[in-house]
Structures are given as structure tokens and as C-alpha cells.
Design a protein around this motif. Structure first.
Motif, mmCIF file in Angstrom:
data_model
loop_
_atom_site.group_PDB
_atom_site.id
_atom_site.type_symbol
_atom_site.label_atom_id
_atom_site.label_comp_id
_atom_site.label_asym_id
_atom_site.label_seq_id
_atom_site.Cartn_x
_atom_site.Cartn_y
_atom_site.Cartn_z
ATOM 1 N N ALA A 143 0.849 -1.200 0.000
ATOM 2 C CA ALA A 143 0.000 0.000 0.000
ATOM 3 C C ALA A 143 0.882 1.247 0.000
ATOM 4 O O ALA A 143 1.925 1.282 0.643
ATOM 5 C CB ALA A 143 -0.904 0.000 1.229
ATOM 6 N N ALA A 144 0.459 2.243 -0.740
ATOM 7 C CA ALA A 144 1.218 3.489 -0.800
ATOM 8 C C ALA A 144 1.037 4.271 0.497
ATOM 9 O O ALA A 144 -0.071 4.367 1.024
ATOM 10 C CB ALA A 144 0.758 4.329 -1.988
ATOM 11 N N LEU A 145 2.124 4.784 1.012
ATOM 12 C CA LEU A 145 2.095 5.630 2.196
ATOM 13 C C LEU A 145 2.385 7.060 1.778
ATOM 14 O O LEU A 145 3.116 7.288 0.819
ATOM 15 C CB LEU A 145 3.169 5.195 3.202
ATOM 16 C CG LEU A 145 3.073 3.798 3.794
ATOM 17 C CD1 LEU A 145 4.285 3.529 4.681
ATOM 18 C CD2 LEU A 145 1.795 3.640 4.593
ATOM 19 N N SER A 146 1.858 8.012 2.530
ATOM 20 C CA SER A 146 2.252 9.395 2.283
ATOM 21 C C SER A 146 3.690 9.551 2.766
ATOM 22 O O SER A 146 4.209 8.715 3.525
ATOM 23 C CB SER A 146 1.338 10.354 3.046
ATOM 24 O OG SER A 146 1.594 10.273 4.434
ATOM 25 N N VAL A 147 4.335 10.598 2.341
ATOM 26 C CA VAL A 147 5.703 10.854 2.785
ATOM 27 C C VAL A 147 5.728 10.968 4.310
ATOM 28 O O VAL A 147 6.622 10.423 4.972
ATOM 29 C CB VAL A 147 6.274 12.125 2.116
ATOM 30 C CG1 VAL A 147 7.621 12.497 2.702
ATOM 31 C CG2 VAL A 147 6.393 11.918 0.610
ATOM 32 N N GLU A 148 4.725 11.626 4.879
ATOM 33 C CA GLU A 148 4.691 11.774 6.342
ATOM 34 C C GLU A 148 4.531 10.413 7.022
ATOM 35 O O GLU A 148 5.225 10.122 7.997
ATOM 36 C CB GLU A 148 3.572 12.708 6.769
ATOM 37 C CG GLU A 148 3.552 12.932 8.278
ATOM 38 C CD GLU A 148 2.600 14.017 8.720
ATOM 39 O OE1 GLU A 148 2.791 14.520 9.841
ATOM 40 O OE2 GLU A 148 1.683 14.367 7.962
ATOM 41 N N GLN A 149 3.633 9.569 6.529
ATOM 42 C CA GLN A 149 3.441 8.243 7.126
ATOM 43 C C GLN A 149 4.735 7.426 7.049
ATOM 44 O O GLN A 149 5.113 6.759 8.012
ATOM 45 C CB GLN A 149 2.314 7.493 6.418
ATOM 46 C CG GLN A 149 0.942 8.059 6.676
ATOM 47 C CD GLN A 149 -0.103 7.460 5.753
ATOM 48 O OE1 GLN A 149 0.171 7.132 4.594
ATOM 49 N NE2 GLN A 149 -1.316 7.314 6.253
ATOM 50 N N HIS A 150 5.389 7.478 5.895
ATOM 51 C CA HIS A 150 6.639 6.748 5.731
ATOM 52 C C HIS A 150 7.703 7.276 6.681
ATOM 53 O O HIS A 150 8.441 6.509 7.304
ATOM 54 C CB HIS A 150 7.126 6.846 4.281
ATOM 55 C CG HIS A 150 8.469 6.236 4.058
ATOM 56 N ND1 HIS A 150 8.696 4.880 4.157
ATOM 57 C CD2 HIS A 150 9.676 6.796 3.764
ATOM 58 C CE1 HIS A 150 9.975 4.629 3.922
ATOM 59 N NE2 HIS A 150 10.585 5.772 3.694
ATOM 60 N N THR A 151 7.774 8.596 6.807
ATOM 61 C CA THR A 151 8.770 9.223 7.671
ATOM 62 C C THR A 151 8.552 8.800 9.121
ATOM 63 O O THR A 151 9.499 8.431 9.826
ATOM 64 C CB THR A 151 8.701 10.756 7.525
ATOM 65 O OG1 THR A 151 8.949 11.081 6.148
ATOM 66 C CG2 THR A 151 9.729 11.454 8.388
#
Length: 182
Positions: A143-151
């Protein structure tokens, strides 16, 4: 058979970590302590350092994640505790995501799990985007994460978008209990 203790609630862990950092900083004679500023752009390091000093912190600077890890190792070897890290995400040599993961991995093998070092990402990335870090932002299930979620998944505690204001930095440091209200 003895029961294993229940894990401490997050607020208790944060309070214990804050108390441990404060004790270490007081023992090191660091006043408010030291903030490690990590950014590949010299002007950004200068601005972030000036903000941290305005809040009463001493600062040390690093131009990339590898320099940051070396600086932290030197501080751990006796140069005094670091209260928090202000970390850019997009840097050469070792980016902010990899730096945060390595810091958390180092903490995991230490004996004091409550001594989590607060990491604040200071980035110009579009934090809501799901394309900013491309494939690096995919979750384990694809699933794709937002940059913030990934960070945040990499171990960063708070994400702030540049240009940064002193008020937002102050709020983040207070949220992480690195800075107390006057």
C-alpha cells in the motif's frame, strides 16, 4: 509461574525518557541541552541552529546522516547528551529516512529503551504526497504511504514542513517534552 509485567503506557514511557534526558543533560552541565541539526544545506543548518539557540539549546551540526551518526557516537562517548535531532530528509550520502532507521536500530540494541532520542523531521517534501519518496514509501503490504506516514514509520517522532517557524519548532519540542513551558 511469574507473570511478565504489562508494557508501560506511551505517556509513561515518554515521561520516563524525558526525565532520563533531563537528568543526563543536568549531569552533563548542558543547561537546556544540545540539539543536533542535520541538513545538507548550510543556510538551513544555520537557520535551524539559530532557532534552537534562541530556545536555549547549544547546537552541533552535520551535513548528512553519516556525519550525524558520527556526531552522536562522539557525544555518547563522553561529550554530553543530545536532547533532540532536527533532521532533513533529502540529503546525499545518508538521507534522513535511513538515518532515523539507523538511530532507532542502535537504540533497540541498547539496554535503556526509554532513552529514545526525539527526532524532528524538518523537510521541504510535500508530506501529504504519496510520490515524494517513490517506492521507498510503500508499506510492507504494497500500500502506498504518504511521505509523512513513511517518515514516521522510519522512526521520526514529528514532521515539520519548511520554511519552519520558531513557533512550530517550539510546539514540537514541547510535544516531545524536550522543551518545557516557561
Amino acid at each position: 509461574m511469574a507473570r511478565s509485567p504489562l508494557p508501560a503506557p506511551p505517556a509513561a514511557v515518554a515521561a520516563a525518557a524525558a526525565a532520563q534526558r533531563a537528568a543526563a543533560l543536568k549531569h552533563a552541565g548542558g543547561g537546556c541541552g544540545t540539539v543536533l541539526v542535520v541538513d545538507d544545506m548550510a543556510l538551513n543548518r544555520k537557520l535551524l541552529s539559530a532557532m534552537a539557540r534562541k530556545l536555549g539549546f547549544a547546537t552541533i551540526e552535520a551535513a548528512d546522516g553519516a556525519e550525524a551518526l558520527s556526531a552522536l557516537a562522539a557525544r555518547d562517548a563522553g561529550a554530553g547528551a543530545v536532547a533532540a535531532v532536527l533532521l532533513d530528509l533529502q540529503m546525499p550520502v545518508l538521507d534522513g529516512w535511513a538515518t532515523a532507521r539507523r538511530l532507532r536500530a542502535l537504540e533497540a540494541v541498547q539496554d535503556a529503551p526509554a532513552a529514545r532520542l526525539p527526532i524532528i523531521a524538518c523537510t521541504a517534501c510535500d508530506l501529504a504526497s504519496d510520490a515524494g519518496a517513490s517506492a521507498a514509501c510503500a508499506a510492507g503490504d504494497g500500500a502506498a504511504l504518504s511521505v509523512e506516514q513513511h517518515t514516521l514509520a522510519c522512526g521520526v517522532d514529528v514532521c515539520l514542513h519548511k520554511p519552519l517557524s520558531l513557533e512550530r519548532l517550539t510546539a514540537a519540542l514541547r510535544e516531545l517534552r524536550v522543551l518545557t513551558a516557561a
